[in-house]
Design a protein around this motif. Structure first.
Motif, PDB file in Angstrom:
ATOM      1  N   LEU A 269       0.889  -1.105   0.153  1.00 26.80           N
ATOM      2  CA  LEU A 269      -0.203  -0.004  -0.127  1.00 26.80           C
ATOM      3  C   LEU A 269       0.999   1.069   0.245  1.00 26.80           C
ATOM      4  CD1 LEU A 269      -2.986  -1.066   2.532  1.00 26.80           C
ATOM      5  CD2 LEU A 269      -3.225  -0.758  -0.008  1.00 26.80           C
ATOM      6  N   ARG A 270       1.883   0.853   0.367  1.00 28.79           N
ATOM      7  CA  ARG A 270       2.700   2.611   0.491  1.00 28.79           C
ATOM      8  C   ARG A 270       2.937   3.291  -1.037  1.00 28.79           C
ATOM      9  NH1 ARG A 270       3.789   4.907   4.830  1.00 28.79           N
ATOM     10  NH2 ARG A 270       6.260   6.326   3.575  1.00 28.79           N
ATOM     11  N   GLY A 271       3.089   1.853  -2.012  1.00 32.38           N
ATOM     12  CA  GLY A 271       3.236   3.219  -3.271  1.00 32.38           C
ATOM     13  C   GLY A 271       1.730   4.135  -3.870  1.00 32.38           C
ATOM     14  N   PHE A 272       0.795   3.363  -2.770  1.00 25.97           N
ATOM     15  CA  PHE A 272      -1.049   3.861  -2.760  1.00 25.97           C
ATOM     16  C   PHE A 272      -1.635   5.286  -2.193  1.00 25.97           C
ATOM     17  CE2 PHE A 272      -4.150   1.464  -5.660  1.00 25.97           C
ATOM     18  CZ  PHE A 272      -2.515   0.370  -6.160  1.00 25.97           C
ATOM     19  N   CYS A 273      -0.220   5.185  -1.126  1.00 29.36           N
ATOM     20  CA  CYS A 273      -0.865   6.115  -0.084  1.00 29.36           C
ATOM     21  C   CYS A 273       0.110   6.553   1.008  1.00 29.36           C
ATOM     22  CB  CYS A 273      -1.936   6.099   0.070  1.00 29.36           C
ATOM     23  SG  CYS A 273      -2.799   4.712   1.229  1.00 29.36           S
TER      24      CYS A 273
END
Length: 285
Positions: A269-273
């Motif tokens: 998820l770090r690439g999403f938010c």
């Protein structure tokens, strides 16, 4: 004199909107629990009869608009106290995130003033004060795991959730509950099975809990903010056992039994938010 209070974030395991009341509020059923992401509240007594607020967040007002300020004023008026207090708020909970950060701050102020000024008000009175401030404040005063009904002011304590890790993911937007509820269309709204969520808590059945978690407001928030739905889908794809939007959003909550899986979801998820957290439940009764 100084007193410290912890103000933990709340997450929704279920949220159902049942109808609109004559007073303008919506009738809700909200199953909530707390996690170990928390703000820190410091209360300092003052000689002068006034309320002061300071915070380390640029997104939180330092004046009478702050709900913690309103809580202190309500407490002073209720018990006719002519003393002053300074409230310092160290923010760790994201703002306008569906995690009850402001409500938890207000609840911590009510609890703290009750102690620091030796009022010894019963819990029911604090809850009544909190209900006038916001629908999540009564639960935040109680803590643990509970269902809130009415417009959130009626609290019934529930069994604690089965042990698990919680992943929180918030996109770079803020959503106000006041913006979402007027857009609710009751005849097309999805309704989660609140009773099944309660039974899963009583049975400590993690799989059943994950299957029945739900939030009526997803059908309102997702079309307005598609990135919230994308985060939920991504969470499920990367391995959480269950996912649900908290409050009116935009934070999405994912549950998993194992830390290794929570870490994998976190990394995905770090690439999403930017704001992603791995937290644990506080209710370990």
């Amino acid at each position: 004199m100084v007193l410290f209070e912890r103000a933990p974030a709340k997450i929704n395991l279920s949220l159902d909107v049942l109808g609109k009341r004559e007073d303008g509020f919506h009738e809700v059923e909200m199953i909530m629990t707390t996690v170990d992401l928390a703000d820190r509240i410091e209360l300092y007594t003052l000689e002068k009869d006034r309320v002061e607020v300071s915070t380390d967040s640029q997104y939180v007002p330092n004046d009478e608009r702050n709900i913690a300020y309103k809580a202190a004023l309500a407490f002073k008026n209720k018990y006719q106290l002519y003393q002053g207090v300074r409230i310092d708020i160290q923010k760790n909970i994201p703002v306008s995130a569906g995690l009850g950060g402001g409500s938890s701050d207000a609840a911590a102020v009510l609890r703290g003033l009750n102690r620091i000024w030796s009022v010894d008000a019963p819990l029911d009175e604090l809850v009544e004060l909190g209900a006038a401030l916001g629908s999540d404040v009564p639960f935040c005063i109680h803590g643990n795991t509970a269902i809130g009904t009415g417009h959130g002011e009626k609290i019934r304590v529930l069994s604690s959730p089965p042990p698990c890790y919680v992943v929180l993911a918030k996109p770079d937007i803020g959503i106000s509950t006041r913006h979402i509820f007027p857009k609710v269309t009751l005849d097309t709204l999805y309704h989660p099975q609140t009773d099944e969520v309660i039974h899963s808590l009583e049975d400590k059945d993690f799989g059943k809990l994950c299957y029945h978690m739900g939030n009526s407001l997803e059908s309102v928030t997702f079309p307005l903010y598609p990135e919230v739905e994308r985060i939920k889908d991504k969470m499920l794809q990367t391995g959480v056992d269950g996912a649900v939007m908290s409050g009116s959003g935009p934070t999405v909550v994912g549950l998993t039994r194992h830390f290794s899986k929570a870490k994998r979801v976190y990394n995905g998820l770090r690439g999403f938010c930017d704001e992603v957290y791995i937290v644990q439940l506080l209710d370990r009764r």
